[in-house]
Design an enzyme around this catalytic site. Structure first.
Site, PDB file in Angstrom:
ATOM      1  CB  ALA A 197      -0.941  -0.017   1.213  1.00 31.23           C
ATOM      2  CD  GLN A 257       6.434   3.615  -8.972  1.00 32.12           C
ATOM      3  OE1 GLN A 257       6.317   4.711  -9.535  1.00 32.12           O
ATOM      4  NE2 GLN A 257       6.721   2.513  -9.634  1.00 32.12           N
ATOM      5  CB  ILE A 258       0.932   0.218  -7.900  1.00 33.47           C
ATOM      6  CG1 ILE A 258       1.854   0.064  -9.113  1.00 33.47           C
ATOM      7  CG2 ILE A 258      -0.489  -0.200  -8.262  1.00 33.47           C
ATOM      8  CD1 ILE A 258       1.966  -1.352  -9.657  1.00 33.47           C
ATOM      9  N   GLY A 259       0.312   1.545  -5.074  1.00 32.31           N
ATOM     10  CA  GLY A 259      -0.592   1.761  -3.942  1.00 32.31           C
ATOM     11  C   GLY A 259      -1.034   3.215  -3.863  1.00 32.31           C
ATOM     12  CB  VAL A 291      -0.959  -5.799  -9.271  1.00 31.90           C
ATOM     13  CG1 VAL A 291      -0.195  -4.744 -10.064  1.00 31.90           C
ATOM     14  CG2 VAL A 291      -2.468  -5.591  -9.426  1.00 31.90           C
ATOM     15  CG  ASP A 326      -0.054  -6.680 -20.353  1.00 35.08           C
ATOM     16  OD1 ASP A 326       1.074  -6.179 -20.408  1.00 35.08           O
ATOM     17  OD2 ASP A 326      -0.446  -7.372 -19.384  1.00 35.08           O
ATOM     18  CG  HIS A 365       2.102  -8.723 -16.815  1.00 38.58           C
ATOM     19  ND1 HIS A 365       1.732  -7.701 -17.654  1.00 38.58           N
ATOM     20  CD2 HIS A 365       2.973  -8.180 -15.934  1.00 38.58           C
ATOM     21  CE1 HIS A 365       2.354  -6.589 -17.291  1.00 38.58           C
ATOM     22  NE2 HIS A 365       3.117  -6.853 -16.254  1.00 38.58           N
TER      23      HIS A 365
HETATM   24  P1  NAD Z   1       6.993  -0.364  -5.208  1.00 37.60           P
HETATM   25  O1  NAD Z   1       8.345  -0.941  -4.954  1.00 37.60           O
HETATM   26  O2  NAD Z   1       6.822   1.121  -5.331  1.00 37.60           O
HETATM   27  O3  NAD Z   1       6.011  -0.818  -4.046  1.00 37.60           O
HETATM   28  C1  NAD Z   1       5.934  -2.139  -3.606  1.00 37.60           C
HETATM   29  C2  NAD Z   1       5.496  -2.088  -2.161  1.00 37.60           C
HETATM   30  O4  NAD Z   1       5.271  -3.432  -1.733  1.00 37.60           O
HETATM   31  C3  NAD Z   1       6.567  -1.500  -1.211  1.00 37.60           C
HETATM   32  O5  NAD Z   1       5.976  -0.439  -0.466  1.00 37.60           O
HETATM   33  C4  NAD Z   1       6.953  -2.683  -0.336  1.00 37.60           C
HETATM   34  O6  NAD Z   1       7.258  -2.286   0.997  1.00 37.60           O
HETATM   35  C5  NAD Z   1       5.678  -3.523  -0.399  1.00 37.60           C
HETATM   36  N1  NAD Z   1       5.856  -4.919  -0.042  1.00 37.60           N
HETATM   37  C6  NAD Z   1       6.916  -5.729  -0.300  1.00 37.60           C
HETATM   38  N2  NAD Z   1       6.717  -6.939   0.251  1.00 37.60           N
HETATM   39  C7  NAD Z   1       5.496  -6.910   0.841  1.00 37.60           C
HETATM   40  C8  NAD Z   1       4.746  -7.850   1.581  1.00 37.60           C
HETATM   41  N3  NAD Z   1       5.215  -9.068   1.829  1.00 37.60           N
HETATM   42  N4  NAD Z   1       3.536  -7.472   2.053  1.00 37.60           N
HETATM   43  C9  NAD Z   1       3.061  -6.240   1.826  1.00 37.60           C
HETATM   44  N5  NAD Z   1       3.746  -5.287   1.140  1.00 37.60           N
HETATM   45  C10 NAD Z   1       4.939  -5.629   0.659  1.00 37.60           C
HETATM   46  O7  NAD Z   1       6.437  -1.126  -6.477  1.00 37.60           O
HETATM   47  P2  NAD Z   1       5.216  -0.718  -7.422  1.00 37.60           P
HETATM   48  O8  NAD Z   1       5.722   0.170  -8.505  1.00 37.60           O
HETATM   49  O9  NAD Z   1       4.059  -0.294  -6.591  1.00 37.60           O
HETATM   50  O10 NAD Z   1       4.920  -2.137  -8.117  1.00 37.60           O
HETATM   51  C11 NAD Z   1       4.437  -3.221  -7.367  1.00 37.60           C
HETATM   52  C12 NAD Z   1       4.475  -4.498  -8.200  1.00 37.60           C
HETATM   53  O11 NAD Z   1       3.603  -4.398  -9.306  1.00 37.60           O
HETATM   54  C13 NAD Z   1       5.841  -4.836  -8.785  1.00 37.60           C
HETATM   55  O12 NAD Z   1       6.044  -6.232  -8.668  1.00 37.60           O
HETATM   56  C14 NAD Z   1       5.701  -4.459 -10.250  1.00 37.60           C
HETATM   57  O13 NAD Z   1       6.598  -5.183 -11.064  1.00 37.60           O
HETATM   58  C15 NAD Z   1       4.275  -4.874 -10.470  1.00 37.60           C
HETATM   59  N6  NAD Z   1       3.619  -4.327 -11.661  1.00 37.60           N
HETATM   60  C16 NAD Z   1       2.743  -5.156 -12.311  1.00 37.60           C
HETATM   61  C17 NAD Z   1       2.064  -4.684 -13.423  1.00 37.60           C
HETATM   62  C18 NAD Z   1       1.079  -5.567 -14.167  1.00 37.60           C
HETATM   63  O14 NAD Z   1       0.579  -5.132 -15.216  1.00 37.60           O
HETATM   64  N7  NAD Z   1       0.744  -6.772 -13.717  1.00 37.60           N
HETATM   65  C19 NAD Z   1       2.282  -3.379 -13.881  1.00 37.60           C
HETATM   66  C20 NAD Z   1       3.161  -2.560 -13.178  1.00 37.60           C
HETATM   67  C21 NAD Z   1       3.829  -3.047 -12.069  1.00 37.60           C
HETATM   68  C1  LMR Z   2       4.542  -3.257 -16.597  1.00 36.66           C
HETATM   69  O1  LMR Z   2       4.012  -3.991 -17.425  1.00 36.66           O
HETATM   70  O2  LMR Z   2       4.516  -2.024 -16.676  1.00 36.66           O
HETATM   71  C2  LMR Z   2       5.287  -3.871 -15.423  1.00 36.66           C
HETATM   72  O3  LMR Z   2       4.892  -5.198 -15.233  1.00 36.66           O
HETATM   73  C3  LMR Z   2       6.757  -3.745 -15.626  1.00 36.66           C
HETATM   74  C4  LMR Z   2       7.534  -4.234 -14.442  1.00 36.66           C
HETATM   75  O4  LMR Z   2       8.456  -5.047 -14.655  1.00 36.66           O
HETATM   76  O5  LMR Z   2       7.262  -3.808 -13.294  1.00 36.66           O
END
Ligand code: NAD
Ligand code: LMR
Length: 328
Positions: free
Chosen positions: A13, A16-18, A130, A160, A188
């Site tokens: 939470a 960045q996504i949170g 995610v 995507d 993904h």
């Molecule tokens: P981020 O590093 O900004 O935030 C991740 C957060 O998760 C951090 O605050 C961290 O403390 C927390 N975290 C780590 N382990 C945890 C746990 N066990 N329990 C609870 N929280 C925990 O990353 P982000 O930019 O928010 O991205 C999060 C994830 O989403 C990454 O794995 C990224 O690759 C993925 N992502 C997926 C997609 C998709 O399309 N599926 C797209 C973008 C990003």
């Molecule tokens: C995205 O598709 O933007 C992310 O899954 C990329 C990544 O590796 O976090």
């Protein structure tokens, strides 16, 4: 008559996504304007303070639909009674980390989270993963939640999907609302297959309106490698667009797909289209507001077959890797 608040848990939470996601959930964009929400924020202990800061900002928005916020570093507490779980927090790939290390590190997160969901989530729980590698993380969580129907575990390929919709709309000079029946197949990852052969623009096949050369050498790689391109440009992975796709995924699941159209989501395979049963793979899907269904009966030509098979093979390899690590 007032509706009871729905508990929505967001992991990671404070990330960045949170930060891009929570305000939209609290404003009603996830479950609709008539559904109050109670937010449950799960973070690792060192990030609790940052999560508290975000909660302060949420309070400061005075969202009428926000019934309360709980913050915890304990999965059992965070998932207790939850109806929607957005599993965003994951372990990113660090320098020198091999694929096995990444899967193993994420297994340490998604196995206990699956167990905690199994123990305490509400009967109507819906899970969206995610955090990457999203499909296989979802598989790990699902395999540790034997009392929850497997189809409630999904992974996100809506980002995507949305990327692909915009690429074809821009190419054909139409609005995104003119693009229908687009599909992301598979994982993904860069092996995903964005399928234009069943997509329609202006009632006609999208593939027939573009050159095969553009489809193969521009469209597919642009969509499949968009995540890496965003990281390269921003210096950080996509956040607002990922949060937007998570909102879209759950909103569509809860409110249903429009008549005559479909979307893309990674759901547990029932063997459709030759995807081995049990893999969490992206398909063309519809929702009736309760569950996802794979669109059946699409003809798959040799080109599409090879692309789908390649991405599904990667998912099978990931499943074997987590199986050999004892994570499923
Ligand atoms: P981020 O590093 O900004 O935030 C991740 C957060 O998760 C951090 O605050 C961290 O403390 C927390 N975290 C780590 N382990 C945890 C746990 N066990 N329990 C609870 N929280 C925990 O990353 P982000 O930019 O928010 O991205 C999060 C994830 O989403 C990454 O794995 C990224 O690759 C993925 N992502 C997926 C997609 C998709 O399309 N599926 C797209 C973008 C990003
Ligand atoms: C995205 O598709 O933007 C992310 O899954 C990329 C990544 O590796 O976090």
């Amino acid at each position: 008559m007032s509706t009871a608040p729905v508990k929505v848990t967001v992991t990671g939470a404070a990330g960045q996504i949170g930060y891009a996601l929570l305000f939209r959930i609290a404003s009603g964009q996830l479950l609709g304007p008539d559904t109050p929400v109670r937010l449950s924020l799960l973070e690792i202990t060192p990030a609790l303070k940052a999560a508290e800061g975000t909660a302060m900002e949420l309070d400061d928005c005075a969202f009428p639909l926000l019934a309360g916020i709980d913050i915890s570093d304990d999965a059992n507490t965070a998932f207790d009674g939850t109806s929607v779980a957005l599993l965003v927090g994951a372990r990113p790939r660090g320098p020198g980390m091999e694929r096995g290390d990444l899967l193993s590190a994420n297994g340490g997160i998604f196995k206990p989270q699956g167990e905690a969901l199994n123990k305490g989530a509400a009967d109507d729980i819906r899970v969206l993963v995610v955090g990457n590698p999203a499909n296989t993380n979802a598989l790990i969580a699902q395999s540790h939640a034997p009392d929850i129907p497997a189809e409630r575990f999904t992974a996100m390929t809506r980002l995507d999907h949305n990327r692909a919709v915009t690429q074809i709309a821009q190419k054909l000079g139409v609005g995104v609302s003119d693009v229908h029946k687009l599909t992301i197949w598979g994982n993904h990852s860069a092996t995903q297959y964005p399928d234009l052969f069943h997509a329609e623009v202006g009632g006609r096949s999208a593939a027939e309106q573009v050159e095969q050369e553009w489809l193969e050498n521009t469209f597919i790689p642009t969509v499949a490698k968009r995540g890496a391109a965003i990281i390269d440009a921003r210096g950080a992975s996509s956040a607002a667009s990922a949060a937007n796709a998570a909102i879209d995924h759950v909103h569509t699941w809860v409110h249903g797909t429009p008549e005559g159209d479909w979307t893309s989501a990674a759901i547990v395979s029932d063997g459709s289209y030759g995807v081995p049963e049990g893999l969490i793979s992206s398909f063309p899907v519809t929702s009736d507001g309760t569950s996802w269904k794979i669109v059946q009966g699409l003809e798959i030509d040799d080109f599409s077959r090879a692309k789908i098979d390649a991405s599904v093979a990667e998912l099978s390899e990931e499943r074997e890797a987590v199986r050999s690590l004892g994570l499923i």
